[in-house]
Design a protein around this motif. Structure first.
Motif, PDB file in Angstrom:
ATOM      1  N   ASP A 155      59.194   1.274  27.419  1.00 10.42           N
ATOM      2  CA  ASP A 155      60.409   2.091  27.488  1.00 10.42           C
ATOM      3  C   ASP A 155      60.676   2.586  28.901  1.00 10.42           C
ATOM      4  O   ASP A 155      60.987   3.770  29.132  1.00 10.42           O
ATOM      5  N   ARG A 172      63.064   2.201  32.252  1.00  9.99           N
ATOM      6  CA  ARG A 172      64.392   1.766  32.668  1.00  9.99           C
ATOM      7  C   ARG A 172      64.492   1.943  34.178  1.00  9.99           C
ATOM      8  O   ARG A 172      64.232   3.044  34.689  1.00  9.99           O
ATOM      9  N   SER A 175      61.635  -2.411  27.612  1.00  4.23           N
ATOM     10  CA  SER A 175      62.075  -1.931  28.930  1.00  4.23           C
ATOM     11  C   SER A 175      63.327  -2.661  29.400  1.00  4.23           C
ATOM     12  O   SER A 175      63.541  -3.832  29.083  1.00  4.23           O
ATOM     13  N   ASP A 176      64.150  -1.960  30.162  1.00  4.68           N
ATOM     14  CA  ASP A 176      65.380  -2.504  30.737  1.00  4.68           C
ATOM     15  C   ASP A 176      65.198  -2.507  32.247  1.00  4.68           C
ATOM     16  O   ASP A 176      65.321  -1.479  32.909  1.00  4.68           O
ATOM     17  N   ARG A 229      66.439  -3.956  35.715  1.00  2.00           N
ATOM     18  CA  ARG A 229      67.629  -4.570  36.301  1.00  2.00           C
ATOM     19  C   ARG A 229      67.387  -4.977  37.747  1.00  2.00           C
ATOM     20  O   ARG A 229      66.542  -4.421  38.437  1.00  2.00           O
ATOM     21  N   CYS A 279      62.265  -6.947  26.134  1.00  2.00           N
ATOM     22  CA  CYS A 279      62.694  -6.428  27.430  1.00  2.00           C
ATOM     23  C   CYS A 279      63.965  -7.125  27.890  1.00  2.00           C
ATOM     24  O   CYS A 279      64.227  -8.271  27.534  1.00  2.00           O
ATOM     25  N   LYS A 280      64.745  -6.419  28.701  1.00  2.00           N
ATOM     26  CA  LYS A 280      65.929  -6.997  29.320  1.00  2.00           C
ATOM     27  C   LYS A 280      65.626  -7.259  30.791  1.00  2.00           C
ATOM     28  O   LYS A 280      65.354  -6.328  31.555  1.00  2.00           O
ATOM     29  N   CYS A 285      62.884 -11.372  24.470  1.00  2.00           N
ATOM     30  CA  CYS A 285      63.406 -10.873  25.749  1.00  2.00           C
ATOM     31  C   CYS A 285      64.752 -11.514  26.082  1.00  2.00           C
ATOM     32  O   CYS A 285      65.065 -12.612  25.629  1.00  2.00           O
ATOM     33  N   LYS A 286      65.534 -10.826  26.891  1.00  2.00           N
ATOM     34  CA  LYS A 286      66.827 -11.323  27.345  1.00  2.00           C
ATOM     35  C   LYS A 286      66.713 -11.712  28.822  1.00  2.00           C
ATOM     36  O   LYS A 286      66.506 -10.851  29.686  1.00  2.00           O
TER      37      LYS A 286
END
Length: 224
Positions: free
Chosen positions: A63, A65, A84-85, A87, A104-105, A124-125
């Motif tokens: 979790d 970000r 988790s995100d 970026r 996760c992203k 995942c993405k």
């Protein structure tokens, strides 16, 4: 020892609930010694996550970000990353052993020079991600992942399993794909079909590859 089976490979996953193992909560993954061990790092909102020349051993990352992620020369062993995100990920020249990345992203991530051994990517993405010079030296599986418009370039994906993944316009560039297992996926829109020598597919996917090749070569099919 925990294991998961996907097609013809068995992935050994981290056993972080084994008796006698206690994970201590940490507020950062930075360490003056360059080693973080037996740790739990979770529920963090970060503007940036920058790590270099660090060993992460036996721990959970959950979790988290972050608006920007820069990872270089990491050694992960027995680590689970979940929910988790992350970026604007730039992850390079690292080794992952007995690692699970789940739910996760990492959309648009640039992954370069990763060496994978007993690694599972689950749910995942990876939309628009680029995988450059990634090398599987042991069991590796992508299961339930979205790889829309992702690109694999100069990778060694020998024996890697893709299971129930979204491979919409995913591009497989030059590389090694001996026994890469693509069974159970829709291959009708993938790109780079000519590079996929010696992969594994099932009988129903032959039409998918024909469709993908016709589309990629911009062939017109007609009677006149």
């Amino acid at each position: 020892m925990a294991t998961r089976v996907f097609g013809h490979v068995t992935v050994t996953t981290p056993d972080l609930d084994e008796p006698g193992l206690y994970l201590s909560h940490v507020d950062t993954l930075d360490s003056a010694r360059g080693i973080v061990q037996d740790f739990s790092f979770r529920d963090a909102d970060l503007r940036s996550l920058d790590l270099a020349d660090t060993q992460l051993i036996a721990g959970r990352i959950a979790d988290v970000r972050s608006q920007r992620v820069e990872l270089q020369a990491l050694n992960l062993h027995g680590v689970e990353i979940s929910g988790s995100d992350l970026r604007s990920v730039r992850w390079s020249e690292s080794k992952l052993t007995r690692v699970v990345v789940r739910d996760c992203k990492l959309m648009g991530a640039a992954l370069d020079g990763l060496v994978l051994d007993d690694v599972l990517f689950e749910g995942c993405k990876f939309d628009y991600a680029t995988f450059d010079r990634m090398r599987a030296t042991g069991p590796v599986a992508f299961t339930g992942c979205v790889l829309t418009a992702a690109v694999f370039s100069d990778c060694d994906l020998s024996d890697v399993v893709f299971s129930d993944c979204t491979l919409r316009t995913t591009e497989f560039g030059g590389g090694r794909y001996r026994d890469t297992d693509l069974r159970g996926n829709d291959l009708s829109t993938i790109r780079g079909v000519a590079n996929l020598a010696k992969v594994r597919i099932d009988h129903t996917q032959q039409a998918d590859l024909v469709h993908a090749l016709v589309s990629e070569l911009d062939i017109t099919v007609g009677d006149d």
